[in-house]
Motif scaffolding. Structure first.
Motif, short mmCIF file in Angstrom:
data_model
loop_
_atom_site.label_atom_id
_atom_site.label_comp_id
_atom_site.label_asym_id
_atom_site.label_seq_id
_atom_site.Cartn_x
_atom_site.Cartn_y
_atom_site.Cartn_z
N PRO A 1 0.81 -1.22 0.00
CA PRO A 1 0.00 0.00 0.00
C PRO A 1 0.85 1.28 0.00
N VAL A 2 0.16 2.42 -0.23
CA VAL A 2 0.77 3.73 -0.05
C VAL A 2 0.87 4.01 1.44
N THR A 3 2.01 4.51 1.88
CA THR A 3 2.18 4.80 3.31
C THR A 3 2.38 6.29 3.54
N VAL A 4 1.91 6.76 4.69
CA VAL A 4 2.07 8.16 5.09
C VAL A 4 2.82 8.17 6.41
N TRP A 5 3.84 9.05 6.49
CA TRP A 5 4.75 9.06 7.63
C TRP A 5 4.83 10.41 8.28
N GLU A 6 5.02 10.39 9.60
CA GLU A 6 5.29 11.62 10.34
C GLU A 6 6.78 11.91 10.23
N VAL A 7 7.12 13.09 9.72
CA VAL A 7 8.51 13.40 9.43
C VAL A 7 9.35 13.52 10.71
N ILE B 1 -2.59 3.09 3.13
CA ILE B 1 -3.75 3.17 2.25
C ILE B 1 -3.62 2.16 1.12
N ASP B 2 -4.55 1.22 1.06
CA ASP B 2 -4.56 0.20 0.03
C ASP B 2 -5.34 0.71 -1.17
N ALA B 3 -4.60 1.11 -2.22
CA ALA B 3 -5.25 1.66 -3.40
C ALA B 3 -5.68 0.57 -4.38
N GLY B 4 -5.32 -0.67 -4.10
CA GLY B 4 -5.75 -1.76 -4.96
C GLY B 4 -4.79 -2.10 -6.07
N GLY B 5 -3.54 -1.67 -5.96
CA GLY B 5 -2.55 -1.96 -6.99
C GLY B 5 -1.42 -0.96 -6.95
N ALA B 6 -0.49 -1.12 -7.91
CA ALA B 6 0.68 -0.26 -7.95
C ALA B 6 0.27 1.19 -8.25
N VAL B 7 0.82 2.12 -7.47
CA VAL B 7 0.52 3.55 -7.62
C VAL B 7 1.66 4.23 -8.34
N LEU B 8 1.33 4.98 -9.39
CA LEU B 8 2.32 5.66 -10.21
C LEU B 8 2.89 6.90 -9.53
N ALA B 9 2.04 7.68 -8.89
CA ALA B 9 2.47 8.94 -8.27
C ALA B 9 1.53 9.29 -7.14
N LEU C 1 -4.94 12.88 0.24
CA LEU C 1 -3.90 12.25 -0.57
C LEU C 1 -4.47 11.98 -1.96
N ALA C 2 -3.70 12.31 -2.99
CA ALA C 2 -4.06 11.98 -4.37
C ALA C 2 -3.14 10.88 -4.86
N THR C 3 -3.70 9.86 -5.50
CA THR C 3 -2.92 8.76 -6.04
C THR C 3 -3.28 8.55 -7.50
N ALA C 4 -2.26 8.25 -8.32
CA ALA C 4 -2.47 7.93 -9.73
C ALA C 4 -2.17 6.44 -9.90
N ARG C 5 -3.20 5.69 -10.31
CA ARG C 5 -3.07 4.24 -10.48
C ARG C 5 -3.75 3.84 -11.78
N GLY C 6 -2.96 3.29 -12.71
CA GLY C 6 -3.53 2.99 -14.01
C GLY C 6 -4.01 4.27 -14.67
N SER C 7 -5.26 4.30 -15.09
CA SER C 7 -5.83 5.52 -15.69
C SER C 7 -6.64 6.33 -14.69
N ALA C 8 -6.76 5.82 -13.47
CA ALA C 8 -7.62 6.48 -12.48
C ALA C 8 -6.82 7.32 -11.50
N LEU C 9 -7.35 8.51 -11.24
CA LEU C 9 -6.81 9.35 -10.18
C LEU C 9 -7.80 9.30 -9.02
#
Length: 434
Positions: free
Chosen positions: A193-199, A208-216, A226-234
């Protein structure tokens, strides 16, 4: 680099003496990739020849290429600039303007300075001492919007650094493209999944499990969305709850940026109104022969201007409120890697093959600050630019005129005398800048 014909470069030999072999027909540019090939003698085997292929770089050679004494750097003079290559890395590590060059380039004996004779008879010295030696770690990094924190990729981890305090905050067990919120409080990392960290504590706060590999990924300025780009979907997500907010089919893009107030998301050449869900495509008007795929995006601090960096090397400025273009900046033909507005919004730093500074109002280039492996970003007061070098260290350069003059005076050990000024800078009247 495409030149008018085969080029020959002298690489220092085993005993420090330059050694060159003639360039035959097989040493010319490759018809497949346009790369310029230099035939030189190997340093450890002076009776044998090898091939050094630097890659494809647009432009022409305006003089012979020159190696530094230790063979680590190679200077290629072109039209209006000289590019300095790190030989081991096979990449440009510095780009410097050539102002009215009269004669060819030459490195100093210690390899720290590159000099040429201008058309007016002055010797122009370019400081290349800051170009780093190659390293296997820390080549990519991202800075927070305020320029204080850096997330630097080191192997399969990400090292967090407070650039103001000059100390490491820790490492997180993640790797991939990253995005800070505006203040550098949170950091999102692509993955499944995509992870969010406290700096501050290098602690994971969301997964966050977006359901597959996230491009950006992109974090909103307040870190809530949070915005995620996965396949053709944002997709947009509520960070605190890990809940999907909305899916925008067909809007995914590798280049993402939130507006300062968090109400608008730029995804490539599309503007998404996050309050209404409306998608507005923007017509990026450029010449027909220019590649128009956005590779970098940045909003000005007031949110009115959106800068598009293109893979064809140009930067377009767009008025977000009026939906009209403001102008085009020509930085070359190398894809734009990073865009950063100054805190006041009057300057734009553009990182491509070189890092250049532009006046947003006049659309004119006002300076260069060298090249970095990652960056640049303005300091919080807007007086300096920070970047990460190839060896993984964070360095900064002054962009404020007063700080720049002060640094030059320190290096020179004081002001030039009138006689020195007349000899070195005859085209300008004497001034005591120290």
């Amino acid at each position: 680099m495409k030149g008018p014909g085969p080029a020959v470069a002298a690489l220092p030999g085993v005993n420090g003496a330059p050694s060159v072999k003639s360039s035959g027909e097989d040493a010319g540019p490759s018809p497949e990739n346009g790369a310029e090939t230099f035939r030189v003698e190997e340093r450890q085997a002076p009776t044998e020849t090898g091939t050094l292929t630097l890659g494809t770089v647009e432009g022409t050679l305006d003089g012979p290429p020159v190696f530094s004494p230790d063979g680590r750097l190679l200077a290629l003079p072109g039209a209006g600039e000289v590019r300095v290559w790190n030989v081991a890395e096979r990449r440009v590590t510095g780009s410097y303007p050539l102002r009215d060059p009269g004669h060819g380039l030459a490195f100093s004996g210690d390899g720290r300075t590159l000099r040429y004779l201008s058309g007016t008879g002055s010797v122009v010295s370019l400081d290349v001492a800051g170009l780093p030696a190659p390293s296997d770690t820390g080549r990519t990094a991202t800075f927070s919007g305020n320029g204080r924190f850096a997330a630097k990729e080191v192997g399969d981890t990400i090292e967090l650094t407070d650039t103001v305090a000059g100390r490491t905050l820790g490492r997180i067990a993640a790797a991939g493209d990253v995005s800070f919120d505006a203040g550098g409080r949170l950091l999102a990392v692509t993955g499944d999944p995509v992870t969010v960290w406290e700096v501050a504590g290098a602690r994971r706060v969301a997964s966050i499990d977006a359901g597959g590999a996230v491009l950006a990924v992109a974090l909103s300025p307040d870190g809530a969305t949070l915005a995620t780009a996965r396949g053709s979907a944002l997709e947009t997500w509520d960070v605190r709850e890990g809940r999907r907010i909305k899916v925008y089919e067909g809007a995914a893009d590798a280049a993402l940026a939130f507006s300062p107030d968090g109400s608008t998301l730029a995804a490539g050449a599309n503007l998404l109104d996050l309050r209404t869900g409306k998608i507005t495509p923007l017509a990026l008007a450029v010449p027909a022969n220019v590649r128009t795929t956005p590779t970098a995006l940045a909003f000005s601090p007031d949110g009115r201007t959106l800068a598009f960096g293109l893979d064809g090397g140009r930067v377009l400025l767009w008025d977000v409120y009026e939906r009209v273009p403001r102008g085009t900046l020509g930085t070359g033909t190398t894809p734009v890697d990073e865009l950063r507005f100054s805190p006041k919004g009057d300057l734009l730093a553009i990182d491509a093959a070189r890092t250049s500074l532009w006046d947003v109002n006049t659309l004119r280039e006002v300076g260069e600050v060298g090249s970095w492996a990652a960056g640049p970003v303005f300091s919080q007061d807007g007086k300096r630019l920070r970047g990460v070098t190839l060896d993984g260290t964070v360095r900064e350069r002054p962009v404020d005129p007063a700080l720049t003059a002060q640094e030059v005076c320190v290096r020179a050990g004081g002001p030039l005398s009138k006689a020195e000024w007349s000899r070195l800078i005859p085209e300008s009247g004497y001034r005591d800048i120290c």
